[in-house]
Design an enzyme around this catalytic site. Structure first.
Site, PDB file in Angstrom:
ATOM      1  N   GLU A 119       2.652   3.537 -20.629  1.00 38.88           N
ATOM      2  CA  GLU A 119       2.101   2.246 -20.220  1.00 38.88           C
ATOM      3  C   GLU A 119       1.673   1.446 -21.451  1.00 38.88           C
ATOM      4  O   GLU A 119       0.860   1.910 -22.243  1.00 38.88           O
ATOM      5  CB  GLU A 119       0.912   2.429 -19.281  1.00 38.88           C
ATOM      6  CG  GLU A 119       0.286   1.124 -18.820  1.00 38.88           C
ATOM      7  CD  GLU A 119       1.310   0.156 -18.226  1.00 38.88           C
ATOM      8  OE1 GLU A 119       1.440  -0.952 -18.778  1.00 38.88           O
ATOM      9  OE2 GLU A 119       1.975   0.508 -17.233  1.00 38.88           O
ATOM     10  N   GLY A 125      -0.486  -1.735 -13.279  1.00 43.43           N
ATOM     11  CA  GLY A 125       0.513  -2.800 -13.274  1.00 43.43           C
ATOM     12  C   GLY A 125       0.044  -4.069 -12.586  1.00 43.43           C
ATOM     13  O   GLY A 125      -1.145  -4.345 -12.468  1.00 43.43           O
ATOM     14  N   THR A 231       9.071  -0.944 -14.819  1.00 42.04           N
ATOM     15  CA  THR A 231       8.329  -1.925 -15.625  1.00 42.04           C
ATOM     16  C   THR A 231       7.862  -3.160 -14.858  1.00 42.04           C
ATOM     17  O   THR A 231       7.178  -4.009 -15.419  1.00 42.04           O
ATOM     18  CB  THR A 231       9.183  -2.361 -16.823  1.00 42.04           C
ATOM     19  OG1 THR A 231      10.516  -2.693 -16.367  1.00 42.04           O
ATOM     20  CG2 THR A 231       9.293  -1.252 -17.847  1.00 42.04           C
ATOM     21  N   SER A 269       5.779 -21.895  -0.712  1.00 42.77           N
ATOM     22  CA  SER A 269       5.016 -21.576   0.508  1.00 42.77           C
ATOM     23  C   SER A 269       5.367 -20.201   1.045  1.00 42.77           C
ATOM     24  O   SER A 269       5.404 -19.973   2.252  1.00 42.77           O
ATOM     25  CB  SER A 269       5.263 -22.638   1.592  1.00 42.77           C
ATOM     26  OG  SER A 269       6.620 -22.619   2.022  1.00 42.77           O
ATOM     27  N   GLU A 275      -1.241 -17.063   0.882  1.00 47.07           N
ATOM     28  CA  GLU A 275      -2.506 -16.357   0.696  1.00 47.07           C
ATOM     29  C   GLU A 275      -3.487 -17.180  -0.134  1.00 47.07           C
ATOM     30  O   GLU A 275      -4.683 -17.235   0.180  1.00 47.07           O
ATOM     31  CB  GLU A 275      -2.251 -14.997   0.045  1.00 47.07           C
ATOM     32  CG  GLU A 275      -1.565 -14.019   0.993  1.00 47.07           C
ATOM     33  CD  GLU A 275      -1.450 -12.613   0.430  1.00 47.07           C
ATOM     34  OE1 GLU A 275      -1.031 -11.718   1.189  1.00 47.07           O
ATOM     35  OE2 GLU A 275      -1.782 -12.406  -0.756  1.00 47.07           O
ATOM     36  N   ASP A 410      10.113  -3.661  -8.842  1.00 51.59           N
ATOM     37  CA  ASP A 410      10.505  -5.051  -9.075  1.00 51.59           C
ATOM     38  C   ASP A 410      11.621  -5.178 -10.098  1.00 51.59           C
ATOM     39  O   ASP A 410      12.387  -6.142 -10.073  1.00 51.59           O
ATOM     40  CB  ASP A 410       9.301  -5.868  -9.550  1.00 51.59           C
ATOM     41  CG  ASP A 410       8.269  -6.071  -8.459  1.00 51.59           C
ATOM     42  OD1 ASP A 410       8.452  -5.537  -7.352  1.00 51.59           O
ATOM     43  OD2 ASP A 410       7.262  -6.766  -8.719  1.00 51.59           O
ATOM     44  N   HIS A 546      -7.817   2.945  24.331  1.00 49.64           N
ATOM     45  CA  HIS A 546      -8.235   1.681  24.949  1.00 49.64           C
ATOM     46  C   HIS A 546      -9.749   1.530  24.806  1.00 49.64           C
ATOM     47  O   HIS A 546     -10.496   2.493  24.994  1.00 49.64           O
ATOM     48  CB  HIS A 546      -7.862   1.672  26.428  1.00 49.64           C
ATOM     49  CG  HIS A 546      -8.365   0.462  27.158  1.00 49.64           C
ATOM     50  ND1 HIS A 546      -7.754  -0.765  27.051  1.00 49.64           N
ATOM     51  CD2 HIS A 546      -9.441   0.286  27.987  1.00 49.64           C
ATOM     52  CE1 HIS A 546      -8.427  -1.642  27.795  1.00 49.64           C
ATOM     53  NE2 HIS A 546      -9.457  -1.020  28.367  1.00 49.64           N
TER      54      HIS A 546
END
Length: 576
Positions: A119, A125, A231, A269, A275, A410, A546
């Site tokens: 790292e 991250g 990464t 958007s 958020e 990613d 319930h």
């Protein structure tokens, strides 16, 4: 920007159909690269047997922390982090200690692999430090502010509340404190299991070789039987946008909450933009969305997006410009406001110029893959993303697999979500441990933590109809309302629906979408059903307590009309 689950027949790219757009993800925008046909493979979503061989903690596994001189390595001895394969320093080296790398490291140790993680910044991250975690802290504040400011809502409970206020620095400190706590938790969990944490920037230098160290400083070369690149990504800033970190900001800056502007433009958007609009409006800001496509929330299921706009946008201090690009954004300086030049997305003709207090660039995220030494193994990125197959194995320029090299999260662009990265990492560890494994990405849920929340898993209705037409089957739609749920009504939170797209001939669940209170928590029953191949005719007999919000999903399954009596089977893995 990608706003939900989108299927693509092209290579992954940070630039999609909308302008100013990367792939929106710290919590989510999703991106699929569906270039191969599904294979008959064992998959996880995740399966319990992915964790076979895990040992429960006991006094016999006492952890010893050795006293070490200052070094860029952090070692924690535990018998579980075994000896490496002959001829290698490690069985597995992971470049990147975000959520994906962390999940892979922990599972690798459980599998008996000697593991190291590199790292160059801080453990956790984007998600932990600049994304999912601090943003949820801000959204927790916005949710409480909204409730306290809603006088009719409070009166309906018989409560009287004085005017609600907030301390901006206190709110910001809450977000940073949470990020620090979670970061420490991740670090300590790896230390406790014996993962070696190596500090520095990591890069591949050849087959089964990695170097790490500070830029411009001493570098160390280590060998590993297998290597995972994890990464992550960084905010995507379109051309023409000048970010100063004060008045023109990305999500990285916004999470510090250094100011609460009176009027802020949010470019994009999708999840990130929605958020932050929830946070800013709850704290008193006026918001203007700038969206390149003709509708807001373009990646959500259209029906859910329409309802969400009616609840999350229209009643609040939010206006919007759709079908426009922000071609130039200039920070405030010398007493002048932030200047935003808009052009028509189709004709490219000048449309408008906005003068506002601040602008948030929420146009998605771009992969962080520069300087990883990919040329040393003949790999070339595709618009920044590292090409991989359905098993996360890296593909070189000759379309051949690079032995023992994987990429998750990613950086590969398949599905830009923290929990997807972790699931991909666990899947890779299963493979390097000798067990074939493919992750079914259509079983991975996503959520937008607005008030109320939005969640989804699988296909949207248009995607399902396209698939049905191509493959020659019918689809049906089932819906239930939060207005019929006792728990939601007790909370005076009856706004919302749950929607399921399914095959009436065999009961296969194709997609589920929820808008309403705690939607992010409710989606998992549906995602697990998709992962395990459970059909509606089986899951409709499950019992729900319930009164609980889970009965919204219970009623959804029970309202579906399945003609066939096909029993549940393990589904094909969906290669993406």
């Amino acid at each position: 920007m990608q706003s939900s689950i989108s299927l693509s027949l092209s290579s992954p790219s940070p630039i999609t159909a909308r302008s100013n757009c990367g792939v929106d993800s710290y919590s989510p925008h999703l991106f699929f690269n569906n270039t191969t046909t599904p294979n008959q493979l064992r998959f996880c979503g995740l399966r319990r047997d992915a964790f076979s061989g895990c040992k429960s903690s006991s006094s016999n596994n006492a952890i010893r922390f050795n006293q070490l001189p200052p070094t860029n390595k952090v070692f924690a001895s535990l018998s579980g982090n075994g000896t490496p394969s002959k001829g290698f320093d490690y069985d597995l080296v992971i470049i990147g200690a975000g959520v994906g790398g962390h999940g892979a490291a922990l599972h690798a140790v459980e599998k008996g692999l000697k593991t190291a993680i590199i790292e160059g910044d801080v453990v956790g991250g984007t998600c932990v430090n600049r994304g999912c975690v601090p943003s949820k802290a801000l959204l927790a504040v916005s949710g409480r502010m909204r409730e306290l400011q809603n006088e009719p809502h409070m009166k309906s409970f018989g409560l009287q509340v004085a005017a609600a206020g907030y301390d901006r620095q206190g709110v910001a400190d809450h977000a940073q404190s949470l990020a620090t706590k979670i970061r420490n938790n991740l670090t300590n969990s790896m230390k406790a299991l014996g993962v070696d944490i190596l500090t520095g920037f990591g890069a591949v230098v050849g087959p089964q070789k990695v170097k790490y160290g500070k830029v411009g400083g001493t570098e160390t070369i280590i060998t590993a039987k297998d290597i995972i690149i994890a990464t992550g990504s960084v905010p995507f800033v379109p051309k023409g946008v000048e970010v100063d970190g004060k008045t023109v900001i990305t999500s990285d800056h916004a999470l510090k909450l250094e100011t609460v502007p009176e009027w802020i433009v949010i470019v994009g958007s999708g999840y990130i933009g929605l958020e932050f609009s929830d946070v800013y409006t709850a704290l008193g800001s006026e918001v203007t969305f700038v969206e390149a496509l003709d509708q807001l929330m373009p990646g959500f299921d259209p029906e859910i997006g329409k309802l969400a706009q009616r609840v999350l946008i229209n009643p609040r201090k939010i206006d919007f410009h759709t079908g426009v690009f922000a071609t130039k954004i200039t920070p405030a300086k010398d007493g002048k406001p932030v200047m935003i030049e808009l052009i028509d997305a189709k004709t490219k003709e000048p449309k408008d110029t906005l003068e506002v207090d601040a602008a948030l660039i929420a146009t998605g995220r771009a992969p962080f893959t520069e300087g990883l030494g990919l040329k040393s193994v003949n790999v070339q990125t595709q618009r920044g993303f590292i090409p991989v197959d359905e098993r996360m194995r890296v593909i070189d320029t000759k379309k051949k697999l690079v032995p023992h090299l994987y990429c998750i999260g990613d950086a590969n662009g398949k599905m830009m979500l923290a929990h997807a990265a972790s699931a991909q990492g666990i899947s890779v560890v299963e493979q390097v441990s000798g067990k074939d494994h493919v992750l079914n990405h259509l079983s991975i849920p996503a959520a937008c933590f607005t008030h109320p929340e939005i969640s989804m898993v699988g296909l949207t209705e248009p995607q399902a109809r396209e698939k049905a037409e191509k493959e020659g089957f019918e689809i049906s739609i089932a819906k239930t309302s939060f207005k019929a749920n006792t728990k939601a009504l007790a909370e005076n939170e009856g706004e919302g629906i749950a929607k399921m797209i399914y095959r009436p001939d065999n009961g296969e669940i194709l997609g589920v979408h929820i808008f309403g209170m705690h939607a992010a928590d409710l989606i998992h029953e549906a995602s697990n059903a998709i992962a395990l191949g459970t059909r509606i005719q089986d899951i409709k007999y499950a019992v729900h307590a319930h009164p609980t919000l889970s009965e919204v999903i219970d009623e959804l399954f029970k309202s579906a009309k399945v003609v066939g009596c096909v029993s549940s089977v393990t589904p094909e893995a969906v290669a993406v």
